[in-house]
Design a protein around this motif. Structure first.
Motif, PDB file in Angstrom:
ATOM      1  N   LYS A   1     -13.713   0.368 -14.908  1.00 14.72           N
ATOM      2  CA  LYS A   1     -13.247   1.454 -14.326  1.00 14.72           C
ATOM      3  C   LYS A   1     -12.058   2.152 -15.336  1.00 14.72           C
ATOM      4  O   LYS A   1     -11.715   3.469 -15.444  1.00 14.72           O
ATOM      5  CB  LYS A   1     -12.709   1.377 -12.745  1.00 14.72           C
ATOM      6  N   TRP A   2     -11.028   1.361 -15.731  1.00 12.41           N
ATOM      7  CA  TRP A   2      -9.963   1.915 -16.445  1.00 12.41           C
ATOM      8  C   TRP A   2     -10.250   1.726 -18.154  1.00 12.41           C
ATOM      9  O   TRP A   2      -9.098   1.804 -18.702  1.00 12.41           O
ATOM     10  CB  TRP A   2      -8.832   0.901 -16.149  1.00 12.41           C
ATOM     11  N   ALA A   3     -11.180   1.409 -18.618  1.00 15.54           N
ATOM     12  CA  ALA A   3     -11.227   1.352 -19.904  1.00 15.54           C
ATOM     13  C   ALA A   3     -10.772   2.576 -20.883  1.00 15.54           C
ATOM     14  O   ALA A   3     -10.264   2.265 -21.682  1.00 15.54           O
ATOM     15  CB  ALA A   3     -13.071   1.227 -20.156  1.00 15.54           C
ATOM     16  N   ASP A   4     -11.266   3.683 -20.349  1.00 19.82           N
ATOM     17  CA  ASP A   4     -10.683   4.836 -21.127  1.00 19.82           C
ATOM     18  C   ASP A   4      -9.069   4.884 -21.321  1.00 19.82           C
ATOM     19  O   ASP A   4      -8.674   5.034 -22.481  1.00 19.82           O
ATOM     20  CB  ASP A   4     -11.127   6.044 -20.506  1.00 19.82           C
ATOM     21  N   GLU A   5      -8.740   4.859 -20.042  1.00 24.81           N
ATOM     22  CA  GLU A   5      -7.081   4.628 -20.067  1.00 24.81           C
ATOM     23  C   GLU A   5      -6.487   3.753 -21.052  1.00 24.81           C
ATOM     24  O   GLU A   5      -5.486   3.802 -21.763  1.00 24.81           O
ATOM     25  CB  GLU A   5      -6.826   4.626 -18.723  1.00 24.81           C
ATOM     26  N   THR A   6      -7.104   2.248 -20.764  1.00 28.80           N
ATOM     27  CA  THR A   6      -6.586   1.256 -21.629  1.00 28.80           C
ATOM     28  C   THR A   6      -6.567   1.308 -23.044  1.00 28.80           C
ATOM     29  O   THR A   6      -5.758   1.125 -23.422  1.00 28.80           O
ATOM     30  CB  THR A   6      -7.123   0.002 -20.931  1.00 28.80           C
ATOM     31  N   ARG A   7      -7.744   1.608 -23.228  1.00 28.00           N
ATOM     32  CA  ARG A   7      -8.189   1.759 -24.848  1.00 28.00           C
ATOM     33  C   ARG A   7      -7.329   2.979 -25.578  1.00 28.00           C
ATOM     34  O   ARG A   7      -6.866   2.760 -26.613  1.00 28.00           O
ATOM     35  CB  ARG A   7      -9.738   2.233 -25.221  1.00 28.00           C
ATOM     36  N   ASP A   8      -6.920   3.854 -24.490  1.00 30.73           N
ATOM     37  CA  ASP A   8      -6.102   5.135 -25.182  1.00 30.73           C
ATOM     38  C   ASP A   8      -4.618   4.564 -25.294  1.00 30.73           C
ATOM     39  O   ASP A   8      -4.146   4.665 -26.348  1.00 30.73           O
ATOM     40  CB  ASP A   8      -5.962   6.229 -24.076  1.00 30.73           C
ATOM     41  N   ARG A   9      -4.213   3.619 -24.364  1.00 30.28           N
ATOM     42  CA  ARG A   9      -2.991   2.773 -24.706  1.00 30.28           C
ATOM     43  C   ARG A   9      -2.800   2.107 -25.615  1.00 30.28           C
ATOM     44  O   ARG A   9      -1.708   2.089 -26.386  1.00 30.28           O
ATOM     45  CB  ARG A   9      -2.340   2.374 -23.233  1.00 30.28           C
ATOM     46  N   VAL A  10      -3.822   1.196 -25.789  1.00 30.75           N
ATOM     47  CA  VAL A  10      -3.692   0.233 -27.000  1.00 30.75           C
ATOM     48  C   VAL A  10      -3.924   0.782 -28.086  1.00 30.75           C
ATOM     49  O   VAL A  10      -3.199   0.253 -28.990  1.00 30.75           O
ATOM     50  CB  VAL A  10      -5.059  -0.889 -26.578  1.00 30.75           C
ATOM     51  N   GLY A  11      -4.602   1.852 -28.176  1.00 32.31           N
ATOM     52  CA  GLY A  11      -4.958   2.738 -29.555  1.00 32.31           C
ATOM     53  C   GLY A  11      -3.468   3.175 -30.019  1.00 32.31           C
ATOM     54  O   GLY A  11      -3.162   3.334 -31.111  1.00 32.31           O
ATOM     55  N   ARG A  12      -2.872   3.830 -28.973  1.00 35.19           N
ATOM     56  CA  ARG A  12      -1.803   4.593 -29.145  1.00 35.19           C
ATOM     57  C   ARG A  12      -0.604   3.652 -29.558  1.00 35.19           C
ATOM     58  O   ARG A  12       0.035   4.060 -30.737  1.00 35.19           O
ATOM     59  CB  ARG A  12      -1.218   5.248 -27.755  1.00 35.19           C
ATOM     60  N   ALA A  13      -0.442   2.485 -28.935  1.00 35.20           N
ATOM     61  CA  ALA A  13       0.482   1.315 -29.210  1.00 35.20           C
ATOM     62  C   ALA A  13       0.481   0.718 -30.894  1.00 35.20           C
ATOM     63  O   ALA A  13       1.201   0.784 -31.401  1.00 35.20           O
ATOM     64  CB  ALA A  13       0.352   0.362 -28.364  1.00 35.20           C
ATOM     65  N   TYR A  14      -1.081   0.884 -31.074  1.00 32.41           N
ATOM     66  CA  TYR A  14      -1.112   0.405 -32.327  1.00 32.41           C
ATOM     67  C   TYR A  14      -0.795   1.456 -33.440  1.00 32.41           C
ATOM     68  O   TYR A  14      -0.018   1.052 -34.519  1.00 32.41           O
ATOM     69  CB  TYR A  14      -2.640   0.112 -32.678  1.00 32.41           C
ATOM     70  N   GLY A  15      -1.181   2.721 -33.184  1.00 39.35           N
ATOM     71  CA  GLY A  15      -1.145   3.729 -33.937  1.00 39.35           C
ATOM     72  C   GLY A  15       0.682   3.791 -34.320  1.00 39.35           C
ATOM     73  O   GLY A  15       1.102   4.055 -35.489  1.00 39.35           O
TER      74      GLY A  15
END
Ligand SMILES: [Zn+2]
Ligand SMILES: [Zn+2]
Lengths: 394, 260
Positions: free
Chosen positions: A274-288
């Motif tokens: 359910k939270w995959a989009d949200e979480t991927r967004d956060r992880v991706g931003r953190a990496y960036g």
């Protein structure tokens, strides 16, 4: 006390950069970072630190260092570092707080305070903090039992040293007497550091906190409090110290820890659904951010690293081990950076140096292919109205 | 408790133990109340003593029993009675004072601590101390209870009051736990699982206590045996044997097992 301690080396060289608790070990390592058991002990002969005279404080410290030295030889702890605070700068002392070897209140006092610790900081003693002596064991993962047995042994050795010198402050009614009556009894605080990003992202952390409270345990931020908790790092510790014994405290804390781990793991499952989009967004931003930023504050870096660790646990990225995460969240602390460079550094410069320290480690991180390009939207991953509300938790 | 006689008069039981350290020289004196009082004023160390025990500032203005008042009251109590009465009392366990700041010399500390150990052994049991304190108060004012100041109860060691303790959330010293036991029990019953400790005990102290108990039991057993033999000797009119036995009993009975 007229004892001359050798000219102090820079504090950093007293300790291994990678403390014992940062390494592999213990159980439930996907969530539990470290286990700590602390015993508060006082000497009957002296008033508690907040009331004791300067000569008494110095005598207590001197005696405690002696006791630990003696204990060290019989317990094989020959590597003991004795650190009287007078010999260290404010930021050197602060780095001890970052390494969980002291507290803010402790390092700001002027006279007679100090810390003794082995090089990997797995065993230490805080002298004249709130209590005369606080013995502490700090180990990786969930292993409160081992932590206790280490500190229990040390406690026996220290007690036998002081037995002929006035002894511990102890009564049959209230047990080990402490400056704050809420610590009396066993004088024991068992705590674990937990990484709970999923409970925070899914908004279940308050529920977890209340659940802990109902079980007479406290769950609070390791760095920061309330909504300002850094890096999704939480500390779970026992509230009760009297009318219960050490084993019961350890078992209660251990059971509660496992329970919280189950809750976090369930929440992590929903991060992939359910939270995959949200979480991927956060992880991706953190990496960036970590990959391309030139300056970064301690808080932002801690939060970003936390998301990378989460990504690692969800198998979304490679290249940042648990140990590296544990190391980095300490190494990026302001005081640690200053100690590393051996001087006081302005916060702007620190933000730059922090990024320089992080960059080589971040360069090794590889996100999985699903982070490449724009993932196809599936209906189930449609924007979630709750998502917006979650922004301020991060 | 063992009766040590006063170093000065050699008559009264010593109840004040003074360790003076002046220019790195230690002198120890065991004094009775009246000799202590006399010495203190003539040698001019009363000020130090009061300072040391933290009573100097409050001695005049406050309602706590300062050392001065303790000793004055003690003298009065002593004189009220007809010499034979037991005026012996013990001050709260802060009866050991160090002078000249804390000693720089390592050996000195050890030496002092050895001396103090004797005292500590006695104060070992909190209950015993508690009883001693209560006894003090009765003996200080044996006749007239109106003499007793109406106190804000303070810890006799660190002078913390209950109000301050509550504000601060902290006690001043371990003795506070005795002084405010009742109030603290209430608090503990509310915030803790129970107001009774069930956890670990100091192990070395426990071992030592058991060893002492054992020694005491052995001595008492021996006394019992000797007394029985004495009775038998007397009954058999063996007076020479009886005299020898009496001497032995005297020796054994005066054997002090520390901690008594
Ligand atoms: Zn005398
Ligand atoms: Zn007190």
């Amino acid at each position: 006390m007229a004892t001359n301690y050798p000219t102090p080396p820079l504090l950093l060289s007293c300790f291994e950069r990678t403390a014992k608790w940062m390494r592999r070990g213990g159980r439930e390592n996907d969530i539990v970072i470290s286990s700590r058991v602390r015993l508060a002990r006082n000497l009957r002969r002296y008033e508690f630190p907040h009331r004791a005279s300067a000569p008494d404080l110095l005598t207590i410290r001197h005696r405690t260092f002696q006791a630990l030295h003696a204990a060290g030889e019989s317990s094989g702890l020959t590597d003991l570092r004795l650190l009287p605070f007078e010999e260290f700068t404010g930021w050197e002392r602060q780095s001890l707080v970052d390494r969980h070897l002291s507290s803010r209140e402790h390092i700001t006092e002027e006279i007679g305070r100090g810390v003794a610790a082995v090089a990997d900081a797995s065993l230490s003693a805080l002298v004249n903090e709130e209590d005369h002596i606080r013995l502490q064991s700090l180990l990786p993962g969930l292993q409160l039992d081992t932590a206790y047995s280490l500190v229990d042994k040390l406690d026996d050795a220290v007690e036998s040293f002081f037995d002929q010198r006035g002894g511990y402050a102890y009564s049959n009614v209230f047990g080990y007497l402490t400056a704050c009556p809420t610590n009396a009894g066993t004088g024991m605080r068992a705590s674990v550091m937990l990484h709970l990003p999923a409970l925070e992202i899914t908004g279940k952390i308050d529920k977890a906190r209340n659940w802990a409270d109902d079980n007479k345990l406290t769950l609070r931020g390791t760095f920061g409090e309330g909504s300002k908790i850094w890096g999704h790092l939480h500390q779970l510790s026992n509230q009760l110290t009297l009318g219960t014994d050490e084993v019961e405290i350890l078992l209660d804390a251990e059971n509660a820890t496992r329970e919280l781990c189950t809750m976090e793991r369930q929440a992590r499952l929903s991060l992939q659904g359910k939270w995959a989009d949200e979480t991927r967004d956060r992880v991706g931003r953190a990496y960036g951010t970590l990959r391309y930023a030139r300056r970064i504050s301690c808080r932002e870096a801690t939060d970003c690293l936390s998301y990378l660790r989460l990504g690692h646990e969800l198998n979304w990225l490679k290249g940042l081990t648990r140990q590296r995460f544990n190391e980095l969240i300490v190494w990026i602390r302001p005081a640690y950076l200053q100690v590393l460079h051996g001087r006081s550094i302005s916060s702007e410069e620190r933000d730059k140096l922090r990024m320089e320290l992080l960059r080589p480690h971040i360069n090794r991180v590889r996100l999985d292919s699903s982070f490449n390009g724009t993932p196809a939207r599936t209906p189930s991953a449609a924007p979630n109205p709750e998502t917006v509300k979650q922004e301020d938790i991060a | 408790m063992a009766n040590v006689l006063c170093d000065v008069c050699g008559e009264q039981a010593a109840t004040v133990f003074v360790t003076k350290i002046v220019n790195n020289e230690t002198t120890r004196q065991r004094l009775c109340e009246s000799c202590a009082r006399h010495r203190a004023t003539t040698e001019g160390w009363m000020q130090h003593l009061l300072q040391d025990s933290g009573h100097l500032d409050t001695a005049q203005t406050d309602d706590i029993m300062s050392f001065l008042e303790h000793t004055d009251a003690a003298l009065e109590a002593f004189m009220d009675q007809d010499g034979s009465a037991e005026a012996e009392f013990e001050l709260p366990s802060s009866t050991i004072f160090n002078f000249g700041g804390f000693p720089a010399d390592e050996d000195l500390v050890d030496e002092m601590e050895e001396a103090e150990m004797e005292e500590d052994l006695r104060a070992d049991d909190f209950d015993a101390v508690n009883e001693a304190l209560e006894a003090d108060q009765h003996q200080l004012f044996p006749h007239d209870h109106t003499l007793r100041p109406i106190p804000t109860v303070r810890c006799s060691k660190c002078s913390t009051t209950w109000d301050r303790l509550r504000q601060d959330g902290r006690v001043g010293c371990s003795h506070c736990y005795i002084v405010f036991e009742e109030q603290l029990r209430d608090v503990m019953n509310r915030v803790q699982r129970a107001a009774e400790h069930t956890g670990k005990h100091p192990r070395t102290a426990e071992k030592r206590r058991r060893r002492l108990e054992h020694l005491r039991a052995r001595r008492d057993h021996r006394l019992e045996m000797l007394n029985r033999r004495l009775q038998e000797a007397v009954a058999a009119e063996k007076y020479e044997d009886a005299a020898k036995l009496r001497d032995k009993i005297k020796i054994v009975a005066s054997t002090i097992v520390s901690g008594e």
